[in-house]
Design an enzyme around this catalytic site. Structure first.
Site, PDB file in Angstrom:
ATOM      1  N   HIS A   1      -8.730  -3.640  -3.328  1.00  0.00           N
ATOM      2  CA  HIS A   1      -7.874  -2.851  -2.445  1.00  0.00           C
ATOM      3  C   HIS A   1      -8.312  -1.384  -2.449  1.00  0.00           C
ATOM      4  O   HIS A   1      -8.424  -0.748  -1.387  1.00  0.00           O
ATOM      5  CB  HIS A   1      -6.418  -2.988  -2.916  1.00  0.00           C
ATOM      6  CG  HIS A   1      -5.423  -2.275  -2.063  1.00  0.00           C
ATOM      7  ND1 HIS A   1      -4.500  -2.934  -1.286  1.00  0.00           N
ATOM      8  CD2 HIS A   1      -5.180  -0.954  -1.866  1.00  0.00           C
ATOM      9  CE1 HIS A   1      -3.732  -2.061  -0.652  1.00  0.00           C
ATOM     10  NE2 HIS A   1      -4.134  -0.841  -0.998  1.00  0.00           N
ATOM     11  N   GLU A   2      -8.586  -0.822  -3.646  1.00  0.00           N
ATOM     12  CA  GLU A   2      -8.956   0.591  -3.739  1.00  0.00           C
ATOM     13  C   GLU A   2     -10.372   0.841  -3.239  1.00  0.00           C
ATOM     14  O   GLU A   2     -10.637   1.873  -2.615  1.00  0.00           O
ATOM     15  CB  GLU A   2      -8.802   1.084  -5.183  1.00  0.00           C
ATOM     16  CG  GLU A   2      -7.391   0.996  -5.729  1.00  0.00           C
ATOM     17  CD  GLU A   2      -6.357   1.568  -4.769  1.00  0.00           C
ATOM     18  OE1 GLU A   2      -6.591   2.651  -4.193  1.00  0.00           O
ATOM     19  OE2 GLU A   2      -5.308   0.916  -4.589  1.00  0.00           O
TER      20      GLU A   2
ATOM     21  N   CYS B   1       0.863  -1.193   0.000  1.00  0.00           N
ATOM     22  CA  CYS B   1       0.000   0.000   0.000  1.00  0.00           C
ATOM     23  C   CYS B   1       0.892   1.232   0.000  1.00  0.00           C
ATOM     24  O   CYS B   1       1.864   1.311   0.765  1.00  0.00           O
ATOM     25  CB  CYS B   1      -0.903   0.004   1.228  1.00  0.00           C
ATOM     26  SG  CYS B   1      -2.018   1.439   1.292  1.00  0.00           S
TER      27      CYS B   1
ATOM     28  N   HIS C   1     -10.120   1.179   0.352  1.00  0.00           N
ATOM     29  CA  HIS C   1      -9.636   2.512   0.732  1.00  0.00           C
ATOM     30  C   HIS C   1     -10.791   3.496   0.838  1.00  0.00           C
ATOM     31  O   HIS C   1     -10.875   4.295   1.785  1.00  0.00           O
ATOM     32  CB  HIS C   1      -8.627   3.028  -0.303  1.00  0.00           C
ATOM     33  CG  HIS C   1      -7.200   2.764   0.057  1.00  0.00           C
ATOM     34  ND1 HIS C   1      -6.623   3.172   1.241  1.00  0.00           N
ATOM     35  CD2 HIS C   1      -6.216   2.124  -0.634  1.00  0.00           C
ATOM     36  CE1 HIS C   1      -5.360   2.810   1.273  1.00  0.00           C
ATOM     37  NE2 HIS C   1      -5.079   2.160   0.151  1.00  0.00           N
TER      38      HIS C   1
END
Length: 506
Positions: free
Chosen positions: A471-472, A429, A475
């Site tokens: 993953h995004e 990250c 976020h």
């Protein structure tokens, strides 16, 4: 209790010091009073009254402000200084009107053009501010309030506090000089209002040794002032705050070309958090210099416009000299790091198509940031970037698939279905790039997202791209990948990771 009686000077001085510290940290963080009040859990009117000395700050207020502004105890210390010297019976000073003072800070003074330039010679920054002022009121204006604030490490308040506590900004090193009139017709005297380690506030006087030259009703004039700050005390940002009605605002950065600067801009207002500039920053090359210019017409009151930069050459030299950690490289490129509160709360979605222009600007900022990040590091597994990692609290993200130059742009994404099969792979990250961790992800995702037009789409992603997208999306929901790891799994230092530069295997 509010008293019309003026308290002793020591009490006023410490109250003023607390208010100055509060304003400085609010300016440093780029928060409006409304945004600060929301972060603190207070009403905007209460924050406004404290800043205008119409309400006494409490211990709880100071603590909440310190935490919301990440001031590393600076506001609590300023409050303790104030409270120690505050008499019991008398609380506040009521400001008394003075001819010219109200006009110098109120709505009767207009700014026809606010022009700011920052010049860097490799050792010191020199700021030059020019403003064309118009007195639209009924009283002559005799002085004008200006502020100078520095923050070398905006993402590390403790480090900044230590720096300025040990090496405070001084009037001598600023070497501030001011002039009145077109072509610097007359020098201006000035008097200090607040003198803090990293914050100065002063009045420019419409007077000098030759006499007085007030700005009378209906008149206009240019004022100009300049000051210098050594590089070790100046952070990588230059901000203008619109405190008076302003018709035109312009900013310039003038850097040595050999430093290979990269520049971007963010705008905050009373109604919105940090967003990219609405228009592009102009860049031109002049005799070994790179000059970046940007301007806007009729900026809204209380808006803040902030230019930020990164010197690629300087960062490369520094990294080679001290073997800079990957996370420090990413932080220097404008990526928020793990402890920033913005990374731990859901991002604000766009209302589309109403906010299509805002969304377009955020996507542009993501693309620009991704380019500068990819110049600093090779991403064999592809890369992703969420808007909140750049300090922009909006639900937008970018994904660059491995081995491809085609960017995937996502607005308001949410995962609506996942495949039955999963696998476990190492992830990294940008917000804590020194480690890698084993994360279990589904091999296929169905993601609903929006176009600028507001139309909703469902896209199916698989394998490595599915991992990047997941993953995004995490976020944008305030989730970092360690929360997805097995409870018995631990992150490993990047130096021990054997998969750098290689794609995931399926």
């Amino acid at each position: 209790m509010v008293s019309d009686e003026e308290p002793p000077g020591e009490d006023v001085a410490h109250l003023d010091a607390f208010i100055a510290e509060l304003r400085r940290w609010r300016d440093v963080r780029g928060l409006s009073r409304t945004a600060l009040a929301n972060a603190m859990g207070y009403s905007r009117s209460y924050v406004s009254k404290v800043e205008s000395a119409h309400e006494r700050p409490s211990r709880e207020f100071a603590k909440a402000a310190d935490e919301a502004l990440r001031a590393a105890g600076a506001l609590r210390r300023a409050w303790r200084d104030y409270d120690t010297n505050r008499p019991v019976a008398i609380r506040l000073i009521q400001p008394s009107p003075e001819v010219g003072v109200e006009a110098a800070t109120g709505s009767s003074l207009l700014v026809e053009h606010d022009d700011a330039e920052l010049h860097f010679d490799g050792h010191s920054y020199r700021a030059t501010m020019r403003r064309k002022l118009v007195n639209s009121g009924t009283e002559p204006i005799t002085r004008y309030l200006i502020r100078i604030a520095v923050d070398r490490y905006p993402d590390n308040p403790e480090q900044s506090n230590r720096l300025y506590r040990d090496n405070p900004l001084t009037w001598n090193e600023l070497a501030l000089t001011a002039w009145w009139g077109e072509g610097r017709a007359e020098p201006m005297h000035w008097v200090a209002q607040h003198d803090r380690d990293a914050f100065k506030e002063l009045w420019l006087l419409f007077a000098n040794d030759s006499g007085h030259f007030p700005l009378y009703p209906g008149q206009s004039t240019w004022i100009e002032y300049t000051y210098s700050v050594r590089a070790e005390k100046w952070g990588p940002w230059f901000r203008r705050a619109v405190r008076l009605p302003t018709k035109r605002l312009s900013m310039r950065l003038d850097f040595p070309a050999e430093l290979e600067p990269t520049v971007w801009g963010l705008h905050t207002s009373m109604t919105a958090e940090a967003m990219p500039f609405r228009t592009a920053i102009d860049e031109r090359h002049e005799q070994g210099r790179r000059v970046y210019s940007w301007a806007t017409e009729d900026p809204p009151l209380h808006a803040r416009y902030r230019l930020e930069w990164h010197f690629r050459a300087a960062a490369r030299i520094a990294a080679e000299a001290r073997q800079q950690r990957p996370s420090e490289v990413m932080q220097a490129l404008g990526v928020l790091q793990r402890d920033d509160p913005l990374l731990h709360r859901p991002a604000r979605p766009f209302v589309l198509p109403d906010e299509a222009e805002d969304a377009r600007r955020v996507l542009h900022e993501l693309r620009t940031a991704a380019k500068r990040i990819c110049r600093a590091h090779t991403f064999g597994k592809g890369m992703g970037l969420a808007a909140n990692q750049l300090g922009i609290d909006r639900a937008a993200a970018l994904v660059l698939p491995p081995g491809s130059e085609d960017l995937i742009m996502l607005l308001n994404p949410r995962i609506i279905e996942i495949g039955d099969q999963t696998d476990e792979q190492y992830e990294g990250c940008l917000s804590f790039f020194d480690v890698r961790g084993l994360v279990t992800r589904p091999l296929a995702l169905h993601v609903e997202h929006q176009e600028l037009s507001g139309a909703r789409r469902i896209t199916i992603f698989s394998h490595g791209v599915a991992r990047l997208v997941a993953h995004e999306v995490d976020h944008l929901h305030g989730v970092l990948y360690p929360e997805r790891m097995r409870t018995d799994a631990e992150s490993i230092p990047v130096a021990e990771y054997q998969g750098t530069g290689m794609n995931w295997e399926y």
